[in-house]
Structures are given as structure tokens and as C-alpha cells.
Design an enzyme around this catalytic site. Structure first.
Site, PDB file in Angstrom:
ATOM      1  N   GLY A  20      25.206-107.282   8.881  1.00  0.00           N
ATOM      2  CA  GLY A  20      25.829-107.686  10.143  1.00  0.00           C
ATOM      3  C   GLY A  20      24.882-108.166  11.225  1.00  0.00           C
ATOM      4  CG  HIS A 114      25.731-121.028   2.092  1.00  0.00           C
ATOM      5  ND1 HIS A 114      26.225-120.034   1.279  1.00  0.00           N
ATOM      6  CD2 HIS A 114      24.846-121.727   1.340  1.00  0.00           C
ATOM      7  CE1 HIS A 114      25.666-120.144   0.085  1.00  0.00           C
ATOM      8  NE2 HIS A 114      24.818-121.149   0.091  1.00  0.00           N
ATOM      9  CG  ASP A 150      29.329-121.767   0.144  1.00  0.00           C
ATOM     10  OD1 ASP A 150      29.851-121.147   1.094  1.00  0.00           O
ATOM     11  OD2 ASP A 150      28.716-121.192  -0.774  1.00  0.00           O
TER      12      ASP A 150
END
Ligand code: GAR
Length: 193
Positions: A20, A114, A150
Site C-alpha cells: 500500500g 503498472h 494492462d
């Protein structure tokens, strides 16, 4: 993305699975007056995700859904998002694939980060594949989410140079530092700010 009217910020949920650190950087960004978003909900598929501690620390509502029965979890998720008036979703290290049906309900309102220079190295283990292929550069990408993994429209990318003795761990660390800067910038861009 259209900013909310008046002085209200767009109510956003961040989906996580692990550490996180992107969530933390997004929370900090959201609390800046210039941010177009507020983070009102954290969703995790993993009850042990360390990132959930940030929700606690910053007093943000959190929910865990295990995604073992994906259809059921997504139905629950949609109702939780609705109850909380969520209008935007930021995926930040969320390791589950959302269904086309779910994505349709938030069309153009889901962003993902990503750790590669998309369209190269979609999916898992990007750093390993980048190093195996002896690439000179890698980086990170923030993009809109569509039904293909993606593959949605790219908003922003940041390139990093691969060092001589780079390892998966050192590369991941180096890219993560850039991710924390890139995600807020990409959100501003998505809102045309
Ligand atoms: C980040 O590097 C993010 O780009 C990646 O997981 C890490 C999460 O770190 N996401 C993916 O690989 C998605 N396919 P964080 O939990 O510390 O933000």
C-alpha cells in the site's frame, strides 16, 4: 474525467492487495487542496494487506472482499461503492482481475498503475522479465482500465534506467519511488488539470 462540481472532490476508492505505498502517496496527494479527488474508501482482497494500516491511520473506511467467488464479491463491491457514493477507482497494487461487467459499470473511471513501460511487460513478474531480456530501461505506467489486462489508454509513463548490477528487488524499489510521483500527476492529467 470531469471534476465534481463546486468545491467537492471526486469520491474515490483505492483497491489494494499488499504493502500500500501507492495508497499512502495517493492519500497524501488527496489531502492537498489542489487535488481533484478525496479518498473515501479502501478495498482489499487480502485481510492481511499491510496497506490496510494506512486506512486506519488516516481514518478512511475500509472493506475486505476475498474474491474467492468473483461474481459474488464484485456484486457486493458494487453495492459498497454505491452506498459510499464512489465515482472513481484507483487500482494500486491490486492483484485481482476485475470482470468486464464490473469495468463497464465504472467506464472511464478506473485507473491502474503498472510497474513497466506498457505495452511492454503486461501482467505479473514484469521486473524479472525485463531483466531476463536485458532491457536498458524500464519504468511505470498509469493507464485507464479496460476489459483487457494492462491495455487501456495510457495517461502517463516514467522511464528509469537499469543499472549494471540491477536485481529484481533494486529495480522494484527504484520504480516504486517513481510510481509515488507518477500516480498523482496522472490523476491531475486525467482531470485535465
Ligand atoms: C506496485 O509496484 C504496483 O505498480 C504493482 O504492485 C506494487 C504495489 O506496491 N502493481 C502491479 O503489479 C499490478 N499488476 P504498493 O502496494 O506498495 O503500492
Amino acid at each position: 474525467m470531469v471534476p465534481s462540481t463546486g468545491c467537492n472532490k471526486t469520491r474515490t476508492a483505492v483497491f489494494i492487495s499488499g504493502t500500500g505505498t501507492n495508497l499512502k502517496s495517493l492519500i497524501k496527494f488527496s489531502r492537498n487542496a489542489k487535488s481533484p479527488i478525496s479518498i473515501d474508501l479502501v478495498i482489499s482482497n487480502n485481510s492481511k494487506a499491510k496497506g490496510l494500516d494506512y486506512a486506519k491511520k488516516f481514518k478512511i473506511k475500509k472493506k475486505v472482499l476475498n474474491f474467492k467467488k468473483k461474481k459474488l464479491s464484485e456484486e457486493k463491491l458494487l453495492s459498497i461503492l454505491k452506498i459510499n457514493n464512489i465515482n472513481m477507482i484507483c487500482l494500486a497494487g491490486f492483484m485481482k482481475i476485475l470482470s468486464g461487467n464490473f469495468i463497464k459499470k465504472f467506464k472511464g473511471k478506473i485507473l491502474n498503475i503498472h510497474p513497466s513501460l506498457l505495452p511492454k511487460y503486461k501482467g505479473l513478474n514484469s521486473h524479472k522479465r525485463v531483466l531476463n531480456n536485458k532491457e536498458k530501461y524500464s519504468g511505470c505506467t498509469v493507464h485507464f482500465v479496460n476489459a483487457r489486462l494492462d491495455s487501456g489508454k495510457i495517461i502517463l509513463q516514467k522511464k528509469v534506467k537499469i543499472s549494471k548490477n540491477e536485481t529484481e528487488t533494486s529495480l522494484a524499489k527504484k520504480i516504486l519511488v517513481q510510481e509515488h510521483k507518477l500516480y498523482p500527476k496522472a490523476i491531475l492529467k486525467a482531470f485535465n488539470l
